[in-house]
Design a protein around this motif. Sequence first.
Motif, mmCIF file in Angstrom:
data_model
loop_
_atom_site.group_PDB
_atom_site.id
_atom_site.type_symbol
_atom_site.label_atom_id
_atom_site.label_comp_id
_atom_site.label_asym_id
_atom_site.label_seq_id
_atom_site.Cartn_x
_atom_site.Cartn_y
_atom_site.Cartn_z
ATOM 1 N N ARG A 18 0.796 -1.225 0.000
ATOM 2 C CA ARG A 18 0.000 0.000 0.000
ATOM 3 C C ARG A 18 0.829 1.276 0.000
ATOM 4 O O ARG A 18 0.272 2.369 -0.022
ATOM 5 C CB ARG A 18 -0.914 0.005 1.223
ATOM 6 N N THR A 19 2.143 1.166 0.063
ATOM 7 C CA THR A 19 2.984 2.354 0.112
ATOM 8 C C THR A 19 4.067 2.269 -0.950
ATOM 9 O O THR A 19 4.347 1.211 -1.511
ATOM 10 C CB THR A 19 3.655 2.499 1.496
ATOM 11 N N GLY A 20 4.703 3.389 -1.205
ATOM 12 C CA GLY A 20 5.802 3.437 -2.167
ATOM 13 C C GLY A 20 5.355 3.022 -3.557
ATOM 14 O O GLY A 20 4.347 3.494 -4.079
ATOM 15 N N ARG A 21 6.092 2.135 -4.174
ATOM 16 C CA ARG A 21 5.792 1.653 -5.520
ATOM 17 C C ARG A 21 4.862 0.441 -5.509
ATOM 18 O O ARG A 21 4.530 -0.092 -6.574
ATOM 19 C CB ARG A 21 7.082 1.273 -6.248
ATOM 20 N N GLY A 22 4.468 -0.005 -4.339
ATOM 21 C CA GLY A 22 3.608 -1.184 -4.218
ATOM 22 C C GLY A 22 2.333 -1.108 -5.033
ATOM 23 O O GLY A 22 2.020 -2.043 -5.786
ATOM 24 N N PRO A 23 1.560 -0.021 -4.914
ATOM 25 C CA PRO A 23 0.312 0.056 -5.699
ATOM 26 C C PRO A 23 0.552 0.003 -7.205
ATOM 27 O O PRO A 23 -0.200 -0.645 -7.931
ATOM 28 C CB PRO A 23 -0.283 1.402 -5.281
ATOM 29 N N GLU A 24 1.597 0.658 -7.678
ATOM 30 C CA GLU A 24 1.899 0.628 -9.110
ATOM 31 C C GLU A 24 2.297 -0.769 -9.558
ATOM 32 O O GLU A 24 1.890 -1.230 -10.628
ATOM 33 C CB GLU A 24 3.019 1.608 -9.431
#
Length: 52
Positions: free
Chosen positions: A3-9
């Motif tokens: 849910r943070t950083g590049r995780g969602p992308e």
Amino acid sequence: MVRTGRGPENMATLRNFAINHPRTAGHTNIAAGLREMSYEPFTRPLDLPGIA
């Protein structure tokens, strides 16, 4: 994490791959294509993109 950083992308990229790959394999119904790919979960998904 997811849910943070590049995780969602990254998760969106994986989701788009999972949805679009059956289309490129010729399936018009994505749900049916995903079911067919999941019949042999440890070999079939790797066979379609030519990895295994």
